[in-house]
Design a protein around this motif. Structure first.
Motif, mmCIF file in Angstrom:
data_model
loop_
_atom_site.group_PDB
_atom_site.id
_atom_site.type_symbol
_atom_site.label_atom_id
_atom_site.label_comp_id
_atom_site.label_asym_id
_atom_site.label_seq_id
_atom_site.Cartn_x
_atom_site.Cartn_y
_atom_site.Cartn_z
ATOM 1 N N PHE A 687 0.786 -1.134 -0.012
ATOM 2 C CA PHE A 687 0.112 0.073 -0.042
ATOM 3 C C PHE A 687 0.812 1.091 -0.010
ATOM 4 O O PHE A 687 2.090 1.036 0.258
ATOM 5 C CB PHE A 687 -0.912 -0.083 1.187
ATOM 6 C CG PHE A 687 -0.170 -0.083 2.534
ATOM 7 C CD1 PHE A 687 0.301 0.894 3.274
ATOM 8 C CD2 PHE A 687 0.004 -1.517 3.214
ATOM 9 C CE1 PHE A 687 0.917 0.982 4.297
ATOM 10 C CE2 PHE A 687 0.617 -1.439 4.376
ATOM 11 C CZ PHE A 687 0.982 -0.359 4.892
ATOM 12 N N LYS A 735 -5.865 -0.897 -8.590
ATOM 13 C CA LYS A 735 -6.236 -0.676 -7.344
ATOM 14 C C LYS A 735 -5.308 0.393 -6.620
ATOM 15 O O LYS A 735 -4.170 0.060 -6.519
ATOM 16 C CB LYS A 735 -6.255 -2.329 -6.533
ATOM 17 C CG LYS A 735 -6.652 -2.096 -5.164
ATOM 18 C CD LYS A 735 -8.465 -2.063 -5.109
ATOM 19 C CE LYS A 735 -9.120 -1.896 -3.969
ATOM 20 N NZ LYS A 735 -10.505 -2.195 -3.815
ATOM 21 N N LYS A 737 -4.452 1.556 -2.736
ATOM 22 C CA LYS A 737 -4.695 1.506 -1.412
ATOM 23 C C LYS A 737 -3.861 2.501 -1.008
ATOM 24 O O LYS A 737 -2.315 2.288 -0.966
ATOM 25 C CB LYS A 737 -4.400 -0.012 -0.978
ATOM 26 C CG LYS A 737 -4.751 -0.289 0.267
ATOM 27 C CD LYS A 737 -4.346 -1.781 0.738
ATOM 28 C CE LYS A 737 -4.802 -2.059 2.082
ATOM 29 N NZ LYS A 737 -4.577 -3.539 2.087
ATOM 30 N N PHE A 753 -7.208 3.429 5.929
ATOM 31 C CA PHE A 753 -6.760 3.208 4.597
ATOM 32 C C PHE A 753 -7.951 3.831 3.832
ATOM 33 O O PHE A 753 -9.136 3.922 4.138
ATOM 34 C CB PHE A 753 -6.900 1.637 4.304
ATOM 35 C CG PHE A 753 -5.531 0.989 4.918
ATOM 36 C CD1 PHE A 753 -4.498 0.844 3.949
ATOM 37 C CD2 PHE A 753 -5.624 0.489 6.090
ATOM 38 C CE1 PHE A 753 -3.440 0.412 4.297
ATOM 39 C CE2 PHE A 753 -4.621 -0.325 6.374
ATOM 40 C CZ PHE A 753 -3.393 -0.444 5.731
ATOM 41 N N GLU A 755 -9.125 3.238 -0.348
ATOM 42 C CA GLU A 755 -9.104 2.172 -1.341
ATOM 43 C C GLU A 755 -10.032 2.733 -2.438
ATOM 44 O O GLU A 755 -11.368 3.040 -2.347
ATOM 45 C CB GLU A 755 -9.379 0.927 -0.719
ATOM 46 C CG GLU A 755 -8.482 0.289 0.383
ATOM 47 C CD GLU A 755 -8.769 -1.103 0.578
ATOM 48 O OE1 GLU A 755 -8.472 -2.081 -0.512
ATOM 49 O OE2 GLU A 755 -8.861 -1.537 1.697
#
Length: 769
Positions: A687, A735, A737, A753, A755
């Motif tokens: 991440f 994606k 993150k 987080f 996302e």
């Protein structure tokens, strides 16, 4: 972006304290080159600008103009890169009679400048190295009609029959020819048969141009500009590395005269303003991508004074910002597509016998050169190394075959590709060093994996699928194949590198050789892990991949000692039992940085890394301080990491902001730039972590365009160590993150987080007000 400029109120001093003790070793009296000259470059040539008033000196380097690196008992005795030419401009202006003298280097425009007044006339010189046109350009002007007078006096330095010992073959010959408005320097470096040529043209406005035997005089002109084009007959291809006879390496390649003539002809087809505009457009397209701002103001002090004040306790964060950008500037100047990789000294060298040969050193230094390419938005600057690798790859395969056949005959395969490829520590544009024989040398085979790591990181940051499939997978796979041959199974089933050495570590006055040191074990793990992950991403099924997937768990890459430290050697109990206590290398921590094996999820190992780092200490060579900075950043202790920033600027920085080992090595500059970025953004744990190691002294600030794995460019603002804004650009989609930490109440944050699924070219913005 604010103004970032190195500037000085005095010209470089001559001699005295300015001559470092080691200058004589490199066969030249240092008159300020290392400490005071200002570097410019375009990936094809490098120039060092002195800004003198009586006789200006512009020293010019081209990286293929080499002798071999000389070794004695496993120790580098230098030689290597040579000085291409010295360009002198004689003005006859006595410095002590000038007024308002100022010399500078703008990082925003990659332009150096010298200006002063004398006798009621203001004189100005501007210098830049153009990547689009492959030339170095100097404009000279005065604010009074007909007041510009100078003599252009270039020289070929270090012409000799032999360099170090009689009949060593490392001579250099050359000649100077003047015709029309041009001076041509041409000659040959004898050892490899490197033919070289520089063409230097004067383009005046007004005045009288006078040709002499070796010089050109310009009298009573309004202005002029001087263009330098140069080249050699070197060609980066595999046959150069594979050819064993040094005289035959370049034999098939033509004299560079036509190539250099074409470069000069092309440059002369533009006006000065057009050349400058082309340079600015190219350079700023790279430099303007990223910045950091710790809420400083542009300093009113000359750069050398700014450094001294910082050393004495006036910790101006503007110096930290400019040092960050200086590393990016140096990389843009020394590593461009079509040129060669940045060396241990970048693209700058004034010596006949250069420090450590100005080569490519693969046990830490070349890796450090490219760390800032990845996290400061300059990924394509790694491509010269990719081309370099493609060139030396067949020799690396041959090295692996010979090593395995000799030292592991029971594992040798008649299929060369199954023995993999290998590279030791030292390399040049002409050859690479192999893995040292058992009981010799100073670095284990982990250098192979250390090299492969660069390709993995390049692909993760750039998301370059073509390089991933065609190059990065091949590098990792073939290095992994070789490394698998070096492992020996122990009675308990552990796999250890049989002939192992932690880079350059000394014990009882000798390089220490062992079995399964942390450096080698961690690097084998990293290489195996990267190879498996790339294979999975590409959908490749292979029995070798499945074997190393299993073998990763048998490597024991990290062990904790009695002091709680990560051990450098398996036989070590307490820290310092073996090796130098404050050794410059921290090779047993490569699994923390640039590796990912040690991370926030391995709490004991992370604590062991901190203990080992504290015991090693802060102060060391410049590049070592920079490496420690990056490693400390991965521990996410911002204040402790900033101590290394302070150490770097207070102890390892020369007046022109070059890093010093000593002598000058550019990896410290590059490592510090990467380290500052690593304090602000990390992406190695699956991440993107924004502000992972923010020190108290940067309590408020911003950054723009720093890059993360996955092809993301991130910008952020914070106040009192609290995020206020984040913007993310997604280069290829995928994606996102993002970890911002706890303490933020927002519908788009879950357990710290954020996302999101992103589209290629999409920009996302988040506000925390």
């Amino acid at each position: 972006m604010k103004k970032y400029e190195l500037w000085y109120k005095n010209e470089p001093p001559f001699g005295g304290e300015n001559r470092p003790a080691y200058a004589g070793q490199y066969n030249i009296p240092d008159d300020g080159w290392e400490k005071w000259s200002l570097p410019i470059g375009n990936g094809f040539l490098g120039g060092n600008i002195f800004g003198r008033t009586f006789t200006e000196r512009i020293q010019i380097t081209e990286v293929s103009l080499c002798n071999p690196i000389i070794w004695n008992m496993g120790v580098c005795k230098n030689a290597g890169l040579n000085n291409f030419c010295e360009l002198y401009l004689d003005f006859g202006h006595e410095f002590n009679k000038t007024e308002n003298y100022r010399r500078s280097l703008s990082l925003n425009t990659a332009t150096a400048k010298t200006e002063y007044s004398l006798g009621g006339v203001k004189y100005t010189r501007e210098y830049f190295a153009s990547y689009p046109d492959k030339v170095l350009v100097t404009k000279l002007s005065s604010d009074k009609t007909g007041a510009l007078n100078f003599t252009l006096r270039p020289e070929i330095p270090f012409i000799c029959d032999s360099l170090i010992t009689e009949n060593d073959g490392m001579g250099k010959s050359g000649k100077t020819v003047v015709e029309e408005n041009k001076i041509t320097l041409s000659g040959e470096m004898h050892y490899y048969g490197v033919k070289f040529e520089a063409q230097i043209a004067v383009v005046p406005t007004g005045g009288e141009l006078i040709r002499n035997e070796n010089t050109i005089e310009l009298k009573n002109a309004d202005s002029a500009y001087v263009i330098v084009a140069l080249g050699t007959n070197y060609k980066l291809e595999s046959r150069v590395f594979l050819e064993e006879d040094p005289k035959k390496k370049l034999a098939p390649y033509p004299n560079p005269h036509e190539k250099v003539s074409e470069i000069l002809k092309n440059a002369l087809s533009y006006t000065y303003d057009e050349l400058y505009d082309r340079h600015i457009k190219d350079y700023t397209s790279l430099f303007d991508r990223a910045s950091v701002d710790f809420e400083s103001s542009v300093s009113k002090y000359p750069t050398n004074e700014l450094i001294e004040r910082y050393k004495n306790g006036e910790k101006d964060s503007y110096l930290e910002e400019i040092y960050f950008q200086y590393g990016r500037y140096l990389l843009i100047s020394s590593s461009r597509i079509g040129g060669y990789p940045s060396t241990l000294q970048g693209i700058w060298n004034q010596y006949a016998i250069s420090p450590w040969g100005s080569g490519y050193w693969h046990n830490i230094n070349i890796q450090m050169n490219y760390w800032p390419a990845f996290n400061t938005n300059l990924c394509e600057l790694f491509k010269p190394y990719i081309e370099y690798f493609i060139g030396y790859a067949p020799l690396a395969e041959s090295i692996a075959n010979e090593y395995v056949k000799k030292h592991f005959p029971d594992k040798f395969s008649e299929k060369p590709e199954e023995n993999g490829m290998a590279i030791g520590t030292a390399a040049t544009l002409y050859t690479i060093e192999g893995i040292p024989a058992p009981g010799t040398g100073h670095s284990g085979p982990g250098t192979c994996a250390f090299t492969a790591k660069m390709f993995t990181d390049y692909c993760k940051f750039s998301m370059d699928r073509e390089v991933l499939a065609k190059v990065a997978y091949d590098v990792n796979l073939r290095m992994a194949r070789f490394l698998s041959k070096t492992l020996e199974e122990q009675p308990d089933g552990t796999l250890l590198v049989k002939y192992s050495a932690s880079p350059e570590q000394i014990h009882n006055g000798e390089h220490y050789h062992t079995k399964g040191c942390a450096f080698d074990q961690q690097m084998v793990y990293e290489c195996y892990n990267d190879t498996v992950k790339i294979a999975d991403e590409l959908g490749i099924k292979d029995s070798f991949i499945e074997q190393i997937r299993k073998d990763m768990n048998r490597l024991e890459p990290v062990q904790i000692g009695a002091d709680g430290q990560i051990k450098e050697f398996r036989e070590e109990v307490n820290y310092g039992d073996i090796g130098e206590v404050h050794h410059r290398h921290i090779s047993h921590l490569v699994g923390l940085y640039p590796g990912t094996l040690i991370n926030s999820n391995t709490k004991e190992w992370l604590e062991g890394a901190k203990i080992a780092l504290n015991m090693r200490g802060n102060l060391s060579t410049g590049w070592s301080v920079a490496h420690k900075m990056n490693v400390w950043a991965r521990t996410k202790d911002g204040n402790r990491t900033h101590e290394l920033v302070d150490t770097m600027l207070s102890n390892c920085t020369l007046p022109n902001l070059w890093d010093t080992h000593p002598p000058f090595q550019i990896d410290g500059n590059f490592g510090t730039t990467a380290g500052i970025a690593e304090m602000l953004i990390q992406s190695h744990e699956g991440f993107i972590h924004v502000l992972p190691a923010l020190p108290d002294v940067w309590s408020s600030g911003s950054f723009d365009g720093l890059t993360a794995r996955g092809g993301f460019a991130v910008s952020a603002k914070w106040k009192n160590k609290t995020l206020t804004d984040i913007t993310v650009f997604s280069k290829v989609g995928g994606k996102l993150k993002l970890f911002v930490g706890n303490g933020y109440s927002s519908e788009f944050i879950n357990n710290g987080f954020i996302e999101r699924d992103t589209q290629a070219g999409e920009t996302l913005s988040f506000s925390f007000r």
